[in-house]
Design a protein around this motif. Structure first.
Motif, short mmCIF file in Angstrom:
data_model
loop_
_atom_site.label_atom_id
_atom_site.label_comp_id
_atom_site.label_asym_id
_atom_site.label_seq_id
_atom_site.Cartn_x
_atom_site.Cartn_y
_atom_site.Cartn_z
N ALA A 82 35.92 36.39 42.28
CA ALA A 82 35.15 35.18 41.97
C ALA A 82 33.65 35.38 42.05
O ALA A 82 32.89 34.74 41.31
CB ALA A 82 35.57 34.04 42.91
N ILE A 83 33.21 36.27 42.94
CA ILE A 83 31.77 36.47 43.10
C ILE A 83 31.12 37.02 41.83
O ILE A 83 29.92 36.84 41.60
CB ILE A 83 31.50 37.41 44.31
CG1 ILE A 83 30.05 37.28 44.76
CG2 ILE A 83 31.83 38.87 43.96
CD1 ILE A 83 29.77 37.97 46.06
N HIS A 84 31.90 37.69 41.00
CA HIS A 84 31.35 38.31 39.79
C HIS A 84 31.17 37.31 38.65
O HIS A 84 30.44 37.59 37.70
CB HIS A 84 32.26 39.45 39.34
CG HIS A 84 32.51 40.47 40.42
ND1 HIS A 84 31.49 41.20 40.99
CD2 HIS A 84 33.65 40.84 41.06
CE1 HIS A 84 32.00 42.00 41.93
NE2 HIS A 84 33.30 41.80 41.99
N ASP A 85 31.85 36.16 38.75
CA ASP A 85 31.71 35.13 37.71
C ASP A 85 32.07 33.78 38.32
O ASP A 85 33.13 33.21 38.04
CB ASP A 85 32.61 35.45 36.52
CG ASP A 85 32.22 34.66 35.27
OD1 ASP A 85 31.48 33.67 35.43
OD2 ASP A 85 32.65 35.02 34.17
N GLU A 131 43.56 29.67 33.15
CA GLU A 131 43.97 31.06 33.39
C GLU A 131 43.41 31.57 34.72
O GLU A 131 44.07 32.31 35.45
CB GLU A 131 43.47 31.92 32.23
CG GLU A 131 43.86 33.38 32.31
CD GLU A 131 43.35 34.17 31.11
OE1 GLU A 131 43.03 35.36 31.29
OE2 GLU A 131 43.27 33.58 30.01
N GLU A 132 42.17 31.17 35.04
CA GLU A 132 41.52 31.62 36.28
C GLU A 132 42.24 31.07 37.51
O GLU A 132 42.41 31.79 38.51
CB GLU A 132 40.05 31.18 36.29
CG GLU A 132 39.16 31.91 35.30
CD GLU A 132 39.34 31.43 33.88
OE1 GLU A 132 38.94 32.17 32.95
OE2 GLU A 132 39.88 30.30 33.69
N PHE A 133 42.67 29.81 37.44
CA PHE A 133 43.39 29.22 38.57
C PHE A 133 44.72 29.93 38.78
O PHE A 133 45.10 30.24 39.92
CB PHE A 133 43.61 27.73 38.32
CG PHE A 133 44.19 27.00 39.51
CD1 PHE A 133 43.39 26.65 40.57
CD2 PHE A 133 45.54 26.65 39.54
CE1 PHE A 133 43.92 25.97 41.67
CE2 PHE A 133 46.08 25.98 40.61
CZ PHE A 133 45.26 25.63 41.70
N LYS A 179 33.44 30.67 36.31
CA LYS A 179 34.85 30.60 35.93
C LYS A 179 35.73 30.06 37.06
O LYS A 179 36.83 29.54 36.81
CB LYS A 179 35.36 31.99 35.54
CG LYS A 179 34.92 32.47 34.17
CD LYS A 179 35.62 33.78 33.84
CE LYS A 179 35.27 34.26 32.44
NZ LYS A 179 35.96 35.53 32.12
N TYR A 180 35.26 30.22 38.29
CA TYR A 180 36.06 29.83 39.45
C TYR A 180 35.41 28.66 40.19
O TYR A 180 35.44 28.59 41.42
CB TYR A 180 36.23 31.04 40.38
CG TYR A 180 36.96 32.18 39.73
CD1 TYR A 180 38.35 32.17 39.63
CD2 TYR A 180 36.27 33.25 39.17
CE1 TYR A 180 39.03 33.21 39.01
CE2 TYR A 180 36.93 34.29 38.55
CZ TYR A 180 38.32 34.26 38.47
OH TYR A 180 38.98 35.30 37.85
N ALA A 181 34.86 27.74 39.43
CA ALA A 181 34.17 26.59 40.01
C ALA A 181 35.08 25.77 40.92
O ALA A 181 34.61 25.13 41.87
CB ALA A 181 33.61 25.71 38.89
N PHE A 182 36.39 25.79 40.66
CA PHE A 182 37.33 25.02 41.49
C PHE A 182 37.33 25.52 42.94
O PHE A 182 37.68 24.77 43.86
CB PHE A 182 38.76 25.10 40.91
CG PHE A 182 39.31 26.49 40.79
CD1 PHE A 182 40.00 27.08 41.84
CD2 PHE A 182 39.15 27.22 39.61
CE1 PHE A 182 40.53 28.36 41.72
CE2 PHE A 182 39.68 28.49 39.48
CZ PHE A 182 40.36 29.07 40.54
#
Length: 351
Positions: free
Chosen positions: A155-158, A96-98, A161-164
């Motif tokens: 992305a900076i907030h988590d 979902e994040e991607f 979740k956005y490791a990609f």
């Protein structure tokens, strides 16, 4: 005697370029006046004219156009970074994040009237392209800017979740933000919002009245097919103090008589945040080249003046000298001389 002999063989355009470089060097090192401008000219700032200093706005517009027109000279770092972004953009990730990341970037680059607008169906082809045109170059910069915007907004907030997005970088995201959005520049922005918007076909920060006065040769350099925009008109406030008592960015630029459009550029910070996330081993030379690319997009689009761009990661940069040295290094001296001659003639006409 040797210096005199060398001077006799310099063309008037070479001498003009030397004066420009010397002026820029003096501007980078001069002492700031001990004067407060908190309320001075608060309601009288003339957009694009920087307190009637037109010559610098011409020079900055010229610089943005020259950089854009020479992607093969100035684009190496941008094209390298877009290759890394392509790997992220093209990977098979059903999260979902991607999906959210791609959706947000698509929306950010596909805005009606935006300089370097990219239709969402064209993003992959832009990232893949090896074409060194002005239009392709500035679209690649736009994609880096949009990636950085996403990192700051989401992305900076988590980061987990956005490791990609962060697979090429082990540095804490908050540290990346601090390096590229220093509080001393961003705490007080000095921006009062958009007053109006106007369709423009030319590159840079000139108002229409000044552009119409330019020599036709320079008008041609400042007009690049395919690169139009709806340009926002800002008014800048003078704010003289930060919490620690030091001078705010707008006040410093006022004292140095540098063009002011919208104060320090968050878009420049976004470009450098994306760059550092994609490659944390960029050297200062690459960062300086990236600053020139940011000028191409942000000054070229009429959104910010040059010093609102370069102060993020290259406050030392002498832009005119950098343009000259990189073009000569790439054996583009003849083209450079044509650009200088057009700028020289235009400045003579405006005096």
């Amino acid at each position: 005697m040797l210096t005199q002999a060398k001077s006799r063989h310099q063309s008037k355009d070479d001498l003009f370029l030397q004066r420009l470089k010397n002026k820029q060097l003096a501007k980078l090192t001069q002492t700031i006046k001990n004067t407060s401008h908190t309320y001075e000219f608060q309601n009288k700032l003339a957009h694009d004219r920087n307190f009637n200093n037109i010559e610098k706005t011409v020079q900055e517009s010229w610089a943005a156009a020259v950089i854009l027109r020479n992607a093969n000279v100035f684009g190496e770092t941008v094209y390298k970074l877009c290759g890394k972004l392509k790997s992220i953009w093209s990977e098979s990730n059903n999260s979902e994040e991607f999906a959210f990341f791609k959706k947000e970037v698509e929306a950010d680059v596909d805005i009606d009237g935006q300089f370097a607008r990219i239709s969402k169906q064209d993003i992959t082809s832009v990232l893949l392209s090896a074409e060194y045109s002005a239009e392709m170059f500035v679209r690649k910069i736009q994609l880096l800017k949009s990636m950085g915007t996403f990192i700051i907004d989401h992305a900076i907030h988590d980061a987990g979740k956005y490791a990609f997005l962060f697979k090429n970088n082990a540095s804490p995201v908050e540290k990346i933000k601090q390096r590229n959005r220093p509080a001393s520049l961003f705490t007080v922005r000095g921006r009062s919002g958009v007053l109006s918007k106007t369709y423009r076909e030319d590159i840079g920060i000139l108002d229409k009245a000044t552009f119409d006065q330019l020599d036709p040769k320079l008008q041609k350099i400042l007009t690049i097919n395919g690169l139009t925009k709806i340009r926002p008109l800002f008014r800048t406030r003078i704010s003289h103090k930060l919490a620690d008592g030091s001078r705010a960015f707008v006040e410093r630029m006022f004292d140095r008589d540098n063009p002011l459009l919208a104060s320090i550029s968050g878009s420049t910070a976004d470009i450098f945040i994306a760059a550092e996330v994609l490659d944390d081993k960029l050297n200062q030379s690459q960062l300086d080249q990236l600053t020139l690319s940011a000028i191409a997009l942000i000054v070229g689009g009429g959104y910010h003046a040059m010093h609102e761009v370069i102060n993020i990661r290259s406050p030392h940069l002498n832009v005119i000298a950098s343009i000259e040295s990189q073009m000569r290094l790439k054996n583009c001296s003849a083209e450079l001389q044509e650009y200088i001659a057009a700028l020289h003639d235009a400045c003579d006409r405006l005096r």
